[in-house]
Structure formats: structure tokens, C-alpha cells
Design a protein around this motif. Structure first.
Motif, PDB file in Angstrom:
ATOM      1  N   PRO A  73      -3.133  -8.282  11.735  1.00 30.25           N
ATOM      2  CA  PRO A  73      -3.135  -7.241  10.963  1.00 30.25           C
ATOM      3  C   PRO A  73      -4.318  -6.693  11.566  1.00 30.25           C
ATOM      4  CG  PRO A  73      -3.817 -10.471  10.918  1.00 30.25           C
ATOM      5  CD  PRO A  73      -3.063 -10.115  11.502  1.00 30.25           C
ATOM      6  N   GLU A  74      -5.276  -6.858  12.051  1.00 29.74           N
ATOM      7  CA  GLU A  74      -6.148  -6.008  12.739  1.00 29.74           C
ATOM      8  C   GLU A  74      -5.450  -4.901  13.082  1.00 29.74           C
ATOM      9  OE1 GLU A  74      -8.911  -7.864  15.711  1.00 29.74           O
ATOM     10  OE2 GLU A  74      -8.785  -9.569  14.314  1.00 29.74           O
ATOM     11  N   GLU A  75      -4.432  -4.492  13.869  1.00 26.21           N
ATOM     12  CA  GLU A  75      -3.397  -3.282  13.858  1.00 26.21           C
ATOM     13  C   GLU A  75      -3.635  -2.059  13.116  1.00 26.21           C
ATOM     14  OE1 GLU A  75      -0.307  -4.466  15.157  1.00 26.21           O
ATOM     15  OE2 GLU A  75      -1.185  -5.509  17.127  1.00 26.21           O
ATOM     16  N   VAL A  76      -3.679  -3.093  11.393  1.00 25.00           N
ATOM     17  CA  VAL A  76      -3.176  -2.036  10.737  1.00 25.00           C
ATOM     18  C   VAL A  76      -4.444  -1.548   9.956  1.00 25.00           C
ATOM     19  CG1 VAL A  76      -2.114  -2.378   8.742  1.00 25.00           C
ATOM     20  CG2 VAL A  76      -1.460  -3.430   9.451  1.00 25.00           C
ATOM     21  N   THR A  77      -4.097  -0.312  10.082  1.00 27.27           N
ATOM     22  CA  THR A  77      -5.597   0.855  10.094  1.00 27.27           C
ATOM     23  C   THR A  77      -5.075   1.515   8.570  1.00 27.27           C
ATOM     24  OG1 THR A  77      -4.923   3.070  10.993  1.00 27.27           O
ATOM     25  CG2 THR A  77      -6.383   0.813  11.878  1.00 27.27           C
ATOM     26  N   MET A  78      -6.492   2.144   7.875  1.00 29.09           N
ATOM     27  CA  MET A  78      -6.456   2.615   5.916  1.00 29.09           C
ATOM     28  C   MET A  78      -5.630   4.167   6.701  1.00 29.09           C
ATOM     29  SD  MET A  78      -8.134   1.368   3.817  1.00 29.09           S
ATOM     30  CE  MET A  78      -8.914   2.532   2.900  1.00 29.09           C
ATOM     31  N   ALA A  79      -5.630   4.324   7.874  1.00 31.37           N
ATOM     32  CA  ALA A  79      -5.006   5.690   8.497  1.00 31.37           C
ATOM     33  C   ALA A  79      -3.141   5.322   8.252  1.00 31.37           C
ATOM     34  CB  ALA A  79      -5.495   6.395   9.350  1.00 31.37           C
ATOM     35  N   ASP A  80      -2.880   3.939   8.340  1.00 31.07           N
ATOM     36  CA  ASP A  80      -1.840   3.748   8.719  1.00 31.07           C
ATOM     37  C   ASP A  80      -1.500   3.290   7.284  1.00 31.07           C
ATOM     38  OD1 ASP A  80      -1.351   3.163  11.376  1.00 31.07           O
ATOM     39  OD2 ASP A  80      -2.307   1.422  11.366  1.00 31.07           O
ATOM     40  N   ILE A  81      -2.293   3.300   6.438  1.00 30.72           N
ATOM     41  CA  ILE A  81      -1.529   2.607   5.377  1.00 30.72           C
ATOM     42  C   ILE A  81      -1.205   4.106   4.598  1.00 30.72           C
ATOM     43  CG2 ILE A  81      -2.451   1.355   3.393  1.00 30.72           C
ATOM     44  CD1 ILE A  81      -3.612  -0.587   4.574  1.00 30.72           C
ATOM     45  N   ALA A  82      -2.209   5.297   4.675  1.00 28.16           N
ATOM     46  CA  ALA A  82      -2.259   6.133   3.638  1.00 28.16           C
ATOM     47  C   ALA A  82      -1.197   7.365   4.089  1.00 28.16           C
ATOM     48  CB  ALA A  82      -3.865   6.850   4.351  1.00 28.16           C
ATOM     49  N   ALA A  83      -1.113   7.337   6.198  1.00 31.16           N
ATOM     50  CA  ALA A  83       0.402   7.891   6.115  1.00 31.16           C
ATOM     51  C   ALA A  83       2.103   6.775   5.552  1.00 31.16           C
ATOM     52  CB  ALA A  83       0.127   7.892   7.437  1.00 31.16           C
ATOM     53  N   ALA A  84       1.944   6.132   5.490  1.00 33.39           N
ATOM     54  CA  ALA A  84       2.884   5.016   4.772  1.00 33.39           C
ATOM     55  C   ALA A  84       3.446   5.550   3.315  1.00 33.39           C
ATOM     56  CB  ALA A  84       3.167   4.061   5.767  1.00 33.39           C
ATOM     57  N   ALA A  85       2.609   5.296   2.976  1.00 33.73           N
ATOM     58  CA  ALA A  85       2.636   5.684   1.523  1.00 33.73           C
ATOM     59  C   ALA A  85       2.424   7.097   0.468  1.00 33.73           C
ATOM     60  CB  ALA A  85       0.853   5.412   0.827  1.00 33.73           C
ATOM     61  N   GLY A  86       2.216   7.564   1.898  1.00 36.47           N
ATOM     62  CA  GLY A  86       1.745   9.494   1.329  1.00 36.47           C
ATOM     63  C   GLY A  86       0.949  10.016   0.683  1.00 36.47           C
ATOM     64  N   VAL A  87      -0.003   9.706   1.134  1.00 37.02           N
ATOM     65  CA  VAL A  87      -1.409  10.011   0.441  1.00 37.02           C
ATOM     66  C   VAL A  87      -1.863  10.190   1.292  1.00 37.02           C
ATOM     67  CG1 VAL A  87      -0.705   8.112  -1.258  1.00 37.02           C
ATOM     68  CG2 VAL A  87      -2.068   7.501  -0.308  1.00 37.02           C
ATOM     69  N   GLY A  88      -3.208  11.175   0.633  1.00 35.36           N
ATOM     70  CA  GLY A  88      -4.156  10.854   2.035  1.00 35.36           C
ATOM     71  C   GLY A  88      -5.606  10.274   1.793  1.00 35.36           C
ATOM     72  N   LYS A  89      -5.899   9.531   2.932  1.00 37.68           N
ATOM     73  CA  LYS A  89      -7.161   8.580   2.925  1.00 37.68           C
ATOM     74  C   LYS A  89      -8.206   8.695   2.096  1.00 37.68           C
ATOM     75  CE  LYS A  89      -9.166   9.045   7.355  1.00 37.68           C
ATOM     76  NZ  LYS A  89      -9.555   8.324   8.649  1.00 37.68           N
ATOM     77  N   GLY A  90      -8.271   9.768   1.972  1.00 41.16           N
ATOM     78  CA  GLY A  90      -9.153   9.805   0.943  1.00 41.16           C
ATOM     79  C   GLY A  90      -9.264   8.864  -0.637  1.00 41.16           C
ATOM     80  N   THR A  91      -7.899   9.012  -0.944  1.00 42.83           N
ATOM     81  CA  THR A  91      -7.360   8.071  -1.508  1.00 42.83           C
ATOM     82  C   THR A  91      -7.408   7.049  -2.076  1.00 42.83           C
ATOM     83  OG1 THR A  91      -5.477  10.047  -2.468  1.00 42.83           O
ATOM     84  CG2 THR A  91      -5.409   7.945  -3.249  1.00 42.83           C
ATOM     85  N   LEU A  92      -7.399   6.673  -0.703  1.00 41.64           N
ATOM     86  CA  LEU A  92      -7.180   4.953  -0.648  1.00 41.64           C
ATOM     87  C   LEU A  92      -8.820   4.412  -0.782  1.00 41.64           C
ATOM     88  CD1 LEU A  92      -5.563   3.942   2.447  1.00 41.64           C
ATOM     89  CD2 LEU A  92      -4.309   4.867   0.212  1.00 41.64           C
ATOM     90  N   PHE A  93      -9.844   5.429  -0.570  1.00 39.35           N
ATOM     91  CA  PHE A  93     -11.434   4.968   0.248  1.00 39.35           C
ATOM     92  C   PHE A  93     -11.517   5.132  -1.880  1.00 39.35           C
ATOM     93  CE2 PHE A  93     -10.697   6.152   4.930  1.00 39.35           C
ATOM     94  CZ  PHE A  93     -11.697   4.818   4.552  1.00 39.35           C
ATOM     95  N   ARG A  94     -11.320   6.455  -2.533  1.00 41.33           N
ATOM     96  CA  ARG A  94     -11.857   6.771  -3.845  1.00 41.33           C
ATOM     97  C   ARG A  94     -10.835   5.027  -4.471  1.00 41.33           C
ATOM     98  NH1 ARG A  94     -10.622  11.716  -2.711  1.00 41.33           N
ATOM     99  NH2 ARG A  94      -8.711  11.512  -3.671  1.00 41.33           N
TER     100      ARG A  94
END
Length: 204
Positions: free
Chosen positions: A31-52
């Protein structure tokens, strides 16, 4: 009339993020391999969206975990036997532990990720405190099981048998099957409670 589009977009983005995170955690080696950038890219949203939306990676993991856990939580709070509140504690305790174990098996890497977010201790996470409090209260209502001290420690000991790292080790490295783990947990719980293991694994 207020514009509802932002709310709909937020709900759609949240669903996409959860689906993407589910997939990434399921497929990852750790699970340590999964980053916010990975999730944002796979979801098709900006990383800033996740942090907000979630604050940080821990907030996202907790939100996803709670969403996936909701059916069990609802069953515990208002469902029928064997998980529901009308069930006698000697029956409800093993049923609850069985439900937690099955959830950990089905969401292994997500559970591991969450247990690693509690200030390096899985015992400091909100979900652990909630399960412990419920089990402790049920054990205090179980005849012949001693007082509050017994209930508090025993709740910790029983939950330790469902830790995500143990489940992952037994199911992954040791090759234990789902039914084997459920039966072993039922037997262990029965030995602790001094009851008959019964047929817990067939109730789900």
C-alpha cells in the motif's frame, strides 16, 4: 435557485477517486506504493482536487475505508441477527469478528494502508477505537467473563486476530484459505469466551 452542478461534479469526482483508489490498492504489492498522484491520475482529476477534498493521503484512505465499511457498520447499528443490536453478546461477538475478518480479506491492502496511518500504531486509528469499544461493551455483557478489566484486554486480544498485517500474512504468504481463517477465528473466539464455536462461518 442555487447551481447544483458543483455538488454533482464533486460527487462524481469522489466516486471516481474511490474507484481508482480501490483498484490501485487491490493491485499493488504494498500500500505504500500508492500515492496521491497515482490516484489522481487514475481518477482523471487534478492532485489539488484530492487535497481539497480529503486533506491528505491519510484523509483519503480513511474516507474510502469508511465508505467501504458502511454496510457492516449499518448492520451492526440497526441490522438483524447475528450482527444487529438485538443479538445476544455470545453470538454477536464472533459474528462481529467474522465480519471484520471478511472485510479485511476483501480489502486487504486498503486495510493495511489504514493501519499504517495511526502515528505508526494501528491502535490509534479511529476505526480501531470504535471496534474495541463495541467489543468491550459486548464482553462486559457476556455471562461469566469477568469484569471491565477482562473485557477491555480481551477486546484488544480478539481484534489482534483480525489485524490486516496478520490477515495478509496468513492469506498471502501462508496460503490460508478464506474458510480456514474464518473457522480458526471462530474456534479462537469460542475458546476465549468459553462457548461453542457453533457455525459462525455459515452465517454469512
Amino acid at each position: 435557485m442555487p447551481d447544483r452542478k458543483p455538488r454533482k461534479d464533486a460527487a462524481r469526482n469522489r466516486a471516481a477517486v474511490f474507484e481508482a483508489a480501490d483498484t490501485l490498492f487491490t493491485r499493488c504489492r504494498s500500500p505504500e506504493e500508492v500515492t496521491m498522484a497515482d490516484i489522481a491520475a487514475a481518477a482523471g482529476v487534478g492532485k489539488g482536487t484530492l487535497f481539497r477534498a480529503f486533506g491528505d493521503r491519510t484523509g483519503l484512505i480513511r474516507a474510502l475505508y469508511e465508505a467501504r465499511l458502511e454496510p457492516i457498520r449499518n448492520a451492526v447499528e440497526e441490522g438483524p441477527p447475528p450482527l444487529g443490536p438485538a443479538t445476544a453478546p455470545p453470538v454477536r461477538v464472533p459474528a462481529l469478528l467474522d465480519a471484520v475478518l471478511c472485510f479485511k480479506l476483501d480489502n486487504r491492502h486498503l486495510a493495511l494502508a489504514l493501519e499504517q496511518t495511526g502515528a505508526d500504531s494501528p491502535y490509534r486509528t479511529e476505526h480501531y477505537e470504535r471496534w474495541h469499544a463495541l467489543l468491550r461493551d459486548l464482553l462486559e455483557q457476556t455471562p461469566g467473563r469477568g469484569g471491565a478489566g477482562f473485557a477491555d484486554f480481551t477486546a484488544h486480544a480478539l481484534l489482534a486476530a483480525t489485524r490486516a498485517d496478520l490477515v495478509a500474512y496468513l492469506a498471502g504468504e501462508k496460503g490460508a484459505s478464506r474458510e480456514e481463517l474464518r473457522e480458526q477465528l471462530a474456534d479462537f473466539t469460542a475458546s476465549v469466551l468459553g462457548t461453542d464455536a457453533g457455525d459462525v462461518t455459515r452465517r454469512r
